[in-house]
Scaffold this motif. Structure first.
Motif, mmCIF file in Angstrom:
data_model
loop_
_atom_site.group_PDB
_atom_site.id
_atom_site.type_symbol
_atom_site.label_atom_id
_atom_site.label_comp_id
_atom_site.label_asym_id
_atom_site.label_seq_id
_atom_site.Cartn_x
_atom_site.Cartn_y
_atom_site.Cartn_z
ATOM 1 N N VAL A 93 0.851 -1.185 0.000
ATOM 2 C CA VAL A 93 0.000 0.000 0.000
ATOM 3 C C VAL A 93 0.892 1.242 0.000
ATOM 4 C CG1 VAL A 93 -1.690 1.344 1.320
ATOM 5 C CG2 VAL A 93 -1.886 -1.160 1.203
ATOM 6 N N VAL A 94 0.650 2.152 -0.914
ATOM 7 C CA VAL A 94 1.424 3.395 -0.968
ATOM 8 C C VAL A 94 1.013 4.297 0.198
ATOM 9 C CG1 VAL A 94 1.916 5.473 -2.331
ATOM 10 C CG2 VAL A 94 1.702 3.246 -3.468
ATOM 11 N N THR A 95 1.985 4.841 0.901
ATOM 12 C CA THR A 95 1.708 5.644 2.094
ATOM 13 C C THR A 95 0.786 6.824 1.802
ATOM 14 O OG1 THR A 95 3.776 6.812 1.667
ATOM 15 C CG2 THR A 95 3.834 5.089 3.328
ATOM 16 N N LEU A 96 0.988 7.488 0.682
ATOM 17 C CA LEU A 96 0.179 8.662 0.351
ATOM 18 C C LEU A 96 -1.278 8.286 0.120
ATOM 19 C CD1 LEU A 96 2.771 10.360 -2.006
ATOM 20 C CD2 LEU A 96 2.052 11.222 0.237
ATOM 21 N N ASP A 97 -1.502 7.120 -0.468
ATOM 22 C CA ASP A 97 -2.882 6.647 -0.660
ATOM 23 C C ASP A 97 -3.559 6.423 0.689
ATOM 24 O OD1 ASP A 97 -2.303 6.634 -3.358
ATOM 25 O OD2 ASP A 97 -2.185 4.454 -3.541
ATOM 26 N N ALA A 98 -2.830 5.788 1.603
ATOM 27 C CA ALA A 98 -3.400 5.506 2.925
ATOM 28 C C ALA A 98 -3.640 6.793 3.706
ATOM 29 C CB ALA A 98 -2.472 4.576 3.703
ATOM 30 N N LEU A 99 -2.728 7.748 3.582
ATOM 31 C CA LEU A 99 -2.879 9.010 4.299
ATOM 32 C C LEU A 99 -4.079 9.793 3.777
ATOM 33 C CD1 LEU A 99 -1.740 10.877 6.463
ATOM 34 C CD2 LEU A 99 -0.153 11.787 4.765
ATOM 35 N N ALA A 100 -4.277 9.814 2.473
ATOM 36 C CA ALA A 100 -5.416 10.524 1.884
ATOM 37 C C ALA A 100 -6.737 9.972 2.403
ATOM 38 C CB ALA A 100 -5.358 10.432 0.360
ATOM 39 N N ASN A 102 -7.583 9.388 5.222
ATOM 40 C CA ASN A 102 -7.983 10.011 6.482
ATOM 41 C C ASN A 102 -9.064 11.079 6.282
ATOM 42 O OD1 ASN A 102 -6.166 8.509 7.945
ATOM 43 N ND2 ASN A 102 -4.746 10.179 8.380
ATOM 44 N N LEU A 103 -9.300 11.484 5.020
ATOM 45 C CA LEU A 103 -10.220 12.597 4.769
ATOM 46 C C LEU A 103 -11.368 12.230 3.829
ATOM 47 C CD1 LEU A 103 -7.763 15.622 4.367
ATOM 48 C CD2 LEU A 103 -8.971 14.856 6.413
ATOM 49 N N PRO A 104 -12.106 11.162 4.099
ATOM 50 C CA PRO A 104 -13.247 10.851 3.238
ATOM 51 C C PRO A 104 -14.320 11.928 3.346
ATOM 52 C CG PRO A 104 -13.352 9.536 5.225
ATOM 53 C CD PRO A 104 -12.019 10.243 5.248
ATOM 54 N N GLY A 105 -14.934 12.243 2.223
ATOM 55 C CA GLY A 105 -16.018 13.208 2.232
ATOM 56 C C GLY A 105 -15.601 14.656 2.125
ATOM 57 N N TYR A 128 -12.085 13.148 -3.334
ATOM 58 C CA TYR A 128 -13.064 12.160 -2.882
ATOM 59 C C TYR A 128 -14.330 12.362 -3.699
ATOM 60 C CZ TYR A 128 -15.778 9.195 0.240
ATOM 61 O OH TYR A 128 -16.550 8.180 0.756
ATOM 62 N N GLU A 129 -14.654 11.369 -4.504
ATOM 63 C CA GLU A 129 -15.831 11.475 -5.362
ATOM 64 C C GLU A 129 -16.451 10.098 -5.556
ATOM 65 O OE1 GLU A 129 -14.368 13.211 -8.968
ATOM 66 O OE2 GLU A 129 -12.838 11.683 -9.275
ATOM 67 N N THR A 159 -7.035 20.937 0.710
ATOM 68 C CA THR A 159 -6.879 20.525 2.103
ATOM 69 C C THR A 159 -5.597 19.717 2.246
ATOM 70 O OG1 THR A 159 -9.266 20.469 2.485
ATOM 71 C CG2 THR A 159 -7.886 19.252 4.028
ATOM 72 N N PHE A 160 -4.712 20.183 3.097
ATOM 73 C CA PHE A 160 -3.424 19.533 3.328
ATOM 74 C C PHE A 160 -3.482 18.695 4.603
ATOM 75 C CE2 PHE A 160 -2.458 23.294 0.846
ATOM 76 C CZ PHE A 160 -1.501 22.857 -0.058
ATOM 77 N N LEU A 161 -2.754 17.590 4.581
ATOM 78 C CA LEU A 161 -2.575 16.772 5.784
ATOM 79 C C LEU A 161 -1.254 16.035 5.668
ATOM 80 C CD1 LEU A 161 -4.640 13.451 5.654
ATOM 81 C CD2 LEU A 161 -4.247 14.879 3.650
ATOM 82 N N GLY A 162 -0.762 15.551 6.791
ATOM 83 C CA GLY A 162 0.492 14.802 6.785
ATOM 84 C C GLY A 162 1.519 15.416 7.710
ATOM 85 N N ASP A 163 2.597 14.676 7.948
ATOM 86 C CA ASP A 163 3.614 15.180 8.882
ATOM 87 C C ASP A 163 4.439 16.321 8.290
ATOM 88 O OD1 ASP A 163 5.638 14.012 7.271
ATOM 89 O OD2 ASP A 163 5.721 12.200 8.492
#
Length: 237
Positions: A93-100, A102-105, A128-129, A159-163
């Motif tokens: 699993v690519v980390t960026l895919d998993a991190l994204a 976190n923001l469904p909807g 998210y669509e 919308t940004f997220l991540g370390d």
């Protein structure tokens, strides 16, 4: 099917178990210790507390990167050992895919950024669509300046997220103004639950792989590879 998800590619070590009904259990630790110290104890307590025996696990999903080179090696080595002993299939699993995930909807463009050091971030763009997260751009390692320049052209809220957010939030706000939105701090670190759920989806689509084929996704050369090229003039394989 019950899938074990493991992340050691980022700052927090995370493990979880999920099946078709959702997340069954999750352990997550962000204490600054190396993942070689924390990953196996997290796994052991996860299964004990959830009362799920190893015999019930039908596959293992693991983050393959981008992320910490050391963390990736620890995570993949752990999974390869477990999968070989237990005779289980694996999925990367690519980390960026998993991190994204976190923001469904979220209606805005979604931009996970992981601190890649050397004034760069690992990133990709998502939306998210139709009830699912869709990646819109290639994975890349870029400077914050280049990323912001690319995003401003789109003229959308992002919308940004991540370390990478605590490191570059001030710069992004200065350049993007009201176009920049930041996820709550609790969403900035990757969770094993997202890895397990994405892994489950991959297994359901038949996208598993063998322990001998799964490889880290570094996105850019490691320090050792850079030094090798400087010395020998070719990539070290």
């Amino acid at each position: 099917m019950k899938i074990l998800g493991i992340d050691a590619a980022t700052k927090a070590a995370g493990v979880a178990i999920a099946d078709e009904t959702g997340v069954l259990a999750e352990n997550w630790l962000n204490n600054g210790k190396t993942h070689s110290q924390s990953l196996l104890p997290l796994l052991d307590s996860l299964l004990k507390n959830a009362n799920i025996p190893w015999a019930d696990i039908q596959g293992i999903a693991v983050t393959i990167g981008p992320g910490s080179f050391t963390g990736l090696r620890i995570g993949l080595a752990t999974v390869q050992g477990l999968a070989q002993v237990l005779d289980l299939p694996v999925a990367g699993v690519v980390t960026l895919d998993a991190l994204a995930e976190n923001l469904p909807g979220v209606p805005n463009l979604i931009c996970p950024i992981l601190d890649a050091r050397k004034n760069e971030v690992y990133t990709a763009m998502y939306r998210y669509e139709a009830g699912r997260m869709t990646r819109l751009s290639p994975y890349q390692a870029v400077t914050p300046e280049k990323l912001v320049t690319e995003l401003l052209v789109l003229k959308e809220k992002v919308t940004f997220l991540g370390d990478g957010v605590p490191v570059y939030q001030e710069f992004i706000l200065d350049r993007m103004k009201e176009k920049a939105v930041f996820a709550p701090a609790s969403h900035n670190l990757l969770h094993g639950a997202q890895v397990a759920l994405l892994g489950l989806s991959k297994f359901q689509r038949g996208q598993e792989t063998s322990i001998f084929e799964i490889k880290p996704f570094y996105l850019r050369p490691s320090e050792a590879e850079v030094k090798w090229v400087k010395t020998h003039g070719e990539v070290c394989l």
